[in-house]
Scaffold this active site. Structure first.
Site, PDB file in Angstrom:
ATOM      1  N   ASP A  14       0.840  -1.205   0.000  1.00 12.54           N
ATOM      2  CA  ASP A  14       0.000   0.000   0.000  1.00 12.54           C
ATOM      3  C   ASP A  14       0.873   1.253   0.000  1.00 12.54           C
ATOM      4  OD1 ASP A  14      -3.036  -0.926   1.018  1.00 12.54           O
ATOM      5  OD2 ASP A  14      -1.423  -2.166   1.827  1.00 12.54           O
ATOM      6  N   ASN A  39      -4.086  -4.896   6.996  1.00 17.68           N
ATOM      7  CA  ASN A  39      -2.764  -5.484   7.206  1.00 17.68           C
ATOM      8  C   ASN A  39      -2.350  -5.386   8.667  1.00 17.68           C
ATOM      9  OD1 ASN A  39      -2.146  -6.327   4.543  1.00 17.68           O
ATOM     10  ND2 ASN A  39      -1.729  -4.211   3.966  1.00 17.68           N
ATOM     11  N   THR A 125      -7.409  -0.764  -1.810  1.00 16.55           N
ATOM     12  CA  THR A 125      -6.263  -1.675  -1.810  1.00 16.55           C
ATOM     13  C   THR A 125      -6.177  -2.447  -0.495  1.00 16.55           C
ATOM     14  OG1 THR A 125      -4.739   0.051  -1.022  1.00 16.55           O
ATOM     15  CG2 THR A 125      -4.969  -0.206  -3.414  1.00 16.55           C
ATOM     16  N   PHE A 167      -6.093 -12.268   0.708  1.00 16.42           N
ATOM     17  CA  PHE A 167      -6.221 -11.627   2.013  1.00 16.42           C
ATOM     18  C   PHE A 167      -7.286 -10.536   2.056  1.00 16.42           C
ATOM     19  CE2 PHE A 167      -5.241  -8.105   4.831  1.00 16.42           C
ATOM     20  CZ  PHE A 167      -5.196  -8.744   6.059  1.00 16.42           C
ATOM     21  N   ASN A 168      -7.252  -9.562   1.133  1.00 20.34           N
ATOM     22  CA  ASN A 168      -8.154  -8.413   1.227  1.00 20.34           C
ATOM     23  C   ASN A 168      -9.617  -8.835   1.198  1.00 20.34           C
ATOM     24  OD1 ASN A 168      -6.100  -6.531   1.398  1.00 20.34           O
ATOM     25  ND2 ASN A 168      -6.162  -5.975  -0.770  1.00 20.34           N
ATOM     26  N   ASP A 243      -0.655  -3.995  -4.547  1.00 17.30           N
ATOM     27  CA  ASP A 243      -1.477  -2.784  -4.541  1.00 17.30           C
ATOM     28  C   ASP A 243      -1.069  -1.741  -5.579  1.00 17.30           C
ATOM     29  OD1 ASP A 243      -2.910  -3.947  -2.508  1.00 17.30           O
ATOM     30  OD2 ASP A 243      -1.837  -2.911  -0.910  1.00 17.30           O
TER      31      ASP A 243
END
Length: 313
Positions: A14, A39, A125, A167-168, A243
Site C-alpha cells: 500500500d 494489514n 487496496t 487476504f483483502n 497494490d
C-alpha cells in the site's frame, strides 16, 4: 485527470501505491486517503498513511480513519508479512498535519455526493469495509462513481490467505460482495495478475539507484517485505507489488489485459470462505460484472514505478 479516493490499509505494498499515486500528480488527483483496518490495526494504518504523505511532501492530502474491523466483526491481520507497524520497521517522518476528524465512510459519501456523475474513481487496496458501508449508508453515490479499481481476490489460482482466498477479500468478504454486486464498473487486480510483479534483486537495486528520500524509504520497505515474506514462505521470494497495480492501471491501462466475468464472493463459512468465484465459462448465464486483469507487462510496470518515484523528487 483521474479524481480518486485511495482506500487503503498501509501495509508495505500500500505504501508503494500511495507514493506512486503521489508521484503522478499530472494524471491523478487524490481527493483524500481513507484508511481501514487490514494489514495491521486502524491506528497504525492511519498514521502510516499520514506519515507517507509527509515523506512525499504532500501533507495537503487529507487522510481519514475508517472502520476498525470487518462488517461481521472479525479481525484478520497480516503483521507477519508487513511487520507489527505495517511498514516493516522503516522509520518515516511524523506528519505535522492536523488530524482530519471526519470518518472515512462520511468522507466517501460527502465527496461523491458533491461530485458530478461518473467522476470519482474509488481505489480500494485493502478490505472494502469503508466502501461497502458508504454504499449501504448512501446508495445514491453509485451514480457518482466512474469506476472501482481494486486490489483483491483471485479468480483462477490459489489464495494467499487460505488455499481458496486472497487476504483483502478474506478480511471482509461480506463487504466485497456488497461492492462487487453493484452496477458500478469494476476492475479487479487479483493475484492472477499481481503475482506477475516480483521485486527481484535487480528491481530493488533500481529503486535504490533513484537516490531520493522517498525512493530510499520505499527500497528499505521492499527489503523488509522480502525478508518477512521469505521468512514466512521458507526462502521463496513472494514479494509482489500487489497494490501498486491499481495505480499503474490508472496511469497506463495498456500495461494490463483481462476479460469481463461474472464474479461473486463466497461469504459462507467453510473452506471456500472469502473466495472470489469467477464464472470463467459463463455457465451461470449471468451478465459479467467485473473486469478481471490476467496479464501485465511487468517490466513496463516497474519503469512506470521508477518514473513516479523520480517525479516525486
Amino acid at each position: 485527470m483521474r479524481q480518486i479516493i485511495l482506500d487503503c490499509d498501509p501495509g508495505l505494498d500500500d505504501a508503494v501505491a500511495i507514493m506512486m499515486a503521489l508521484g503522478a500528480s499530472e494524471k491523478i488527483e487524490i481527493l483524500g486517503i481513507t484508511t481501514v483496518a487490514g494489514n495491521v490495526g486502524l491506528d497504525a494504518v492511519y498514521q502510516n498513511a499520514r506519515n507517507l504523505c509527509s515523506l512525499a511532501g504532500r501533507e495537503d492530502i487529507p487522510v481519514f480513519q475508517g472502520c476498525p474491523h470487518s462488517i461481521m466483526g472479525k479481525h484478520v491481520r497480516a503483521a507477519e508479512v508487513h511487520g507489527s507497524d505495517g511498514v516493516g520497521g522503516v522509520i518515516l517522518p511524523s506528519s505535522t498535519r492536523e488530524h482530519d476528524v471526519m470518518h472515512s465512510v462520511d468522507f466517501i459519501v460527502d465527496t461523491c455526493m458533491n461530485a458530478e456523475d461518473k467522476s470519482i474513481t474509488i481505489c480500494p487496496t485493502g478490505p472494502m469495509t469503508n466502501l461497502a458501508v458508504a454504499l449501504i449508508k448512501a446508495p445514491e453515490i453509485e451514480e457518482k462513481i466512474r469506476e472501482i479499481v481494486f486490489m483483491g481476490g483471485v479468480a483462477f489460482g490459489p489464495g494467499n490467505c487460505t488455499p481458496a482466498a486472497e487476504f483483502n477479500i478474506f478480511a471482509d468478504p461480506h463487504a466485497a460482495q456488497i461492492v462487487i454486486q453493484t452496477d458500478i464498473p469494476k476492475v479487479m487486480m487479483g493475484l492472477d495478475v499481481t503475482h506477475q510483479t516480483p521485486c527481484t534483486d535487480d528491481r530493488l537495486n533500481e529503486l535504490k539507484a533513484i537516490g531520493t528520500e522517498p525512493a530510499n524509504a520505499i527500497a528499505a520497505m521492499m527489503e523488509a517485505y522480502r525478508r518477512l515474506v521469505m521468512s514466512r514462505d521458507h526462502g521463496q521470494n513472494d514479494c509482489m507489488m500487489h497494490d501498486p497495480c491499481v495505480i499503474a492501471y490508472l496511469l497506463e491501462p495498456d500495461l494490463f489485459s483481462g476479460r469481463h466475468y461474472y464474479v461473486e464472493v463466497d461469504t459462507h463459512d467453510g473452506v471456500s470462505h472469502g473466495r472470489t468465484l469467477a464464472d470463467g465459462l459463463s455457465v451461470s448465464k449471468k451478465a459479467p460484472n467485473v473486469k478481471i486483469m490476467e496479464k501485465i507487462d511487468d517490466e513496463g510496470f516497474y519503469q512506470l514505478l521508477y518514473k513516479s518515484l523520480r517525479d516525486l523528487g
